[in-house]
Scaffold this motif. Structure first.
Motif, PDB file in Angstrom:
ATOM      1  N   TRP A 102      -0.124  -0.050   6.919  1.00  0.00           N
ATOM      2  CA  TRP A 102       1.094   0.512   7.353  1.00  0.00           C
ATOM      3  C   TRP A 102       2.377   0.618   6.687  1.00  0.00           C
ATOM      4  O   TRP A 102       2.368  -0.406   5.713  1.00  0.00           O
ATOM      5  N   THR A 103       3.307   1.342   7.087  1.00  0.00           N
ATOM      6  CA  THR A 103       4.519   1.261   6.310  1.00  0.00           C
ATOM      7  C   THR A 103       5.476   0.368   6.973  1.00  0.00           C
ATOM      8  O   THR A 103       6.137   0.881   7.891  1.00  0.00           O
ATOM      9  N   CYS A 104       5.294  -0.920   6.977  1.00  0.00           N
ATOM     10  CA  CYS A 104       5.958  -1.607   8.032  1.00  0.00           C
ATOM     11  C   CYS A 104       7.514  -2.039   7.802  1.00  0.00           C
ATOM     12  O   CYS A 104       8.042  -1.922   8.888  1.00  0.00           O
ATOM     13  N   MET A 105       8.007  -2.118   6.649  1.00  0.00           N
ATOM     14  CA  MET A 105       9.113  -2.062   6.584  1.00  0.00           C
ATOM     15  C   MET A 105      10.275  -1.189   7.179  1.00  0.00           C
ATOM     16  O   MET A 105      11.359  -1.663   7.731  1.00  0.00           O
ATOM     17  N   THR A 106       9.872  -0.152   7.185  1.00  0.00           N
ATOM     18  CA  THR A 106      10.602   1.033   7.760  1.00  0.00           C
ATOM     19  C   THR A 106      10.355   1.336   9.051  1.00  0.00           C
ATOM     20  O   THR A 106      10.718   2.497   9.736  1.00  0.00           O
ATOM     21  N   ASP A 164       0.906  -1.266  -0.098  1.00  0.00           N
ATOM     22  CA  ASP A 164       0.003   0.135  -0.131  1.00  0.00           C
ATOM     23  C   ASP A 164       0.935   1.397   0.031  1.00  0.00           C
ATOM     24  O   ASP A 164       0.729   2.148  -0.597  1.00  0.00           O
ATOM     25  N   SER A 165       1.939   1.162   0.603  1.00  0.00           N
ATOM     26  CA  SER A 165       2.590   2.396   0.831  1.00  0.00           C
ATOM     27  C   SER A 165       3.260   2.628  -0.551  1.00  0.00           C
ATOM     28  O   SER A 165       3.374   3.779  -1.082  1.00  0.00           O
ATOM     29  N   THR A 166       4.018   1.616  -1.147  1.00  0.00           N
ATOM     30  CA  THR A 166       4.781   1.874  -2.327  1.00  0.00           C
ATOM     31  C   THR A 166       3.696   2.165  -3.550  1.00  0.00           C
ATOM     32  O   THR A 166       3.992   2.905  -4.155  1.00  0.00           O
ATOM     33  N   PHE A 167       2.336   1.659  -3.493  1.00  0.00           N
ATOM     34  CA  PHE A 167       1.427   2.084  -4.347  1.00  0.00           C
ATOM     35  C   PHE A 167       1.089   3.440  -4.469  1.00  0.00           C
ATOM     36  O   PHE A 167       1.199   4.195  -5.385  1.00  0.00           O
ATOM     37  N   ILE A 168       1.161   4.215  -3.224  1.00  0.00           N
ATOM     38  CA  ILE A 168       0.964   5.587  -3.132  1.00  0.00           C
ATOM     39  C   ILE A 168       2.094   6.254  -3.445  1.00  0.00           C
ATOM     40  O   ILE A 168       2.210   7.489  -4.251  1.00  0.00           O
ATOM     41  N   HIS A 192       6.806   0.880  10.723  1.00  0.00           N
ATOM     42  CA  HIS A 192       5.505   0.897  10.945  1.00  0.00           C
ATOM     43  C   HIS A 192       4.786   2.369  11.151  1.00  0.00           C
ATOM     44  O   HIS A 192       3.967   2.389  11.833  1.00  0.00           O
ATOM     45  N   GLN A 193       5.259   3.109  10.199  1.00  0.00           N
ATOM     46  CA  GLN A 193       4.716   4.468  10.232  1.00  0.00           C
ATOM     47  C   GLN A 193       3.508   4.372   9.481  1.00  0.00           C
ATOM     48  O   GLN A 193       3.231   3.499   8.581  1.00  0.00           O
TER      49      GLN A 193
END
Length: 273
Positions: free
Chosen positions: A129-133, A99-103, A135-136
């Motif tokens: 969430w932006t989990c890899m970095t 989802d984060s990369t999509f955005i 969980h932002q």
């Protein structure tokens, strides 16, 4: 490294494997940057011999053998379009992104896929969430960077607004539902998008503070087929001497994915004496 126990990506990759099996050919699955890139790390994988063949088919035996390419953030869907545009017809062409990369990095590529009528399937793995970095939160989370509630981006509606005609949403924690959505998308001619939703289990556990694990394996029913092991979840154990599967009660999140893949219904939830 492995996916976390109960990670929604485990269910997504399992469903994708089943969906791709319905189609003949040498399929290409393009990865991207995020937790889900572990789908190309090759844990438990077979040996890949470099050769001059135009294409070579390798079976997917675990989620860690799913991805064929990983380049830079946002590149998966672009590479998929390139493969489709040069005329690759030996199998299905797929791309995945979180989802984060999509955005952050794929919206122009989605527009271009519609514009060029690329025959690809784009899978958005939405874990909120932006989990890899670390969980932002991101625009899909429902809270802003200060932790205040805000309107969450609806990826399905966003994709439709960009002109994609085939868009499906399914639960990453329902393997049958996810497989059905993916199968329909793979059959569609032109750009198709499937959004597989399932919140990051680490965030779920932090919020709910789950008690004792309820998932267990009935040793009398288990046949040692290792179907659950191929799911790739680190909470699933296997006794090579007894040839029976088991559950690590410390790491298990009770996500139910292993219950769904067991062919003899040996994995249970609750009711243990």
């Amino acid at each position: 490294s492995t996916f976390c126990a109960g990670c929604s990506h485990l269910g997504s990759y399992y469903a994708l494997r089943l969906a791709l099996r319905k189609h003949e050919g040498v399929h290409i699955v393009n990865g991207d940057i995020g937790c889900y890139e572990q789908g190309g790390y090759g844990l438990f994988s077979t040996n890949v011999n470099v050769n001059d063949d135009d294409s070579k088919k390798y079976p997917i035996r675990s989620p860690y053998e799913t991805l064929d390419t990983i380049y830079v953030m946002g590149s998966g869907i672009g590479m998929a379009q390139g493969q489709a545009q040069v005329g690759y017809k030996k199998g299905k062409v797929v791309a995945v992104a979180g989802d984060s990369t999509f955005i952050h990095a794929t919206l122009p590529a989605v527009v271009n896929a519609v514009y060029s009528k690329a025959d690809i399937t784009f899978i958005v793995l939405d874990n909120s969430w932006t989990c890899m970095t670390g969980h932002q939160p991101n625009p899909c989370t429902g809270v802003d960077s200060l932790g205040k509630e805000t309107k969450a981006l609806d990826i399905q509606k966003a994709v439709m607004s960009l002109g994609v005609e085939f868009v499906k949403e399914a639960s990453a924690y329902n393997t049958d539902e996810a497989m059905t959505a993916l199968s329909e998308a793979l059959e569609f001619e032109g750009p198709s998008v499937v959004v597989l939703k399932g919140e990051c289990q680490l965030q779920v556990q932090r919020r709910t503070k789950k008690g004792k694990t309820q998932t267990w394996v009935d040793q009398g029913l288990c046949t040692g087929c290792k179907s659950c092991v191929q799911l790739g979840c680190p909470a699933i154990t296997f006794d090579s001497e007894k040839k029976r599967a088991g559950i690590d009660e410390i790491s298990c999140t009770d996500c139910t994915l292993c219950m769904q893949v067991c062919p003899v219904e040996a994995i249970k939830m609750g009711g243990r004496s």
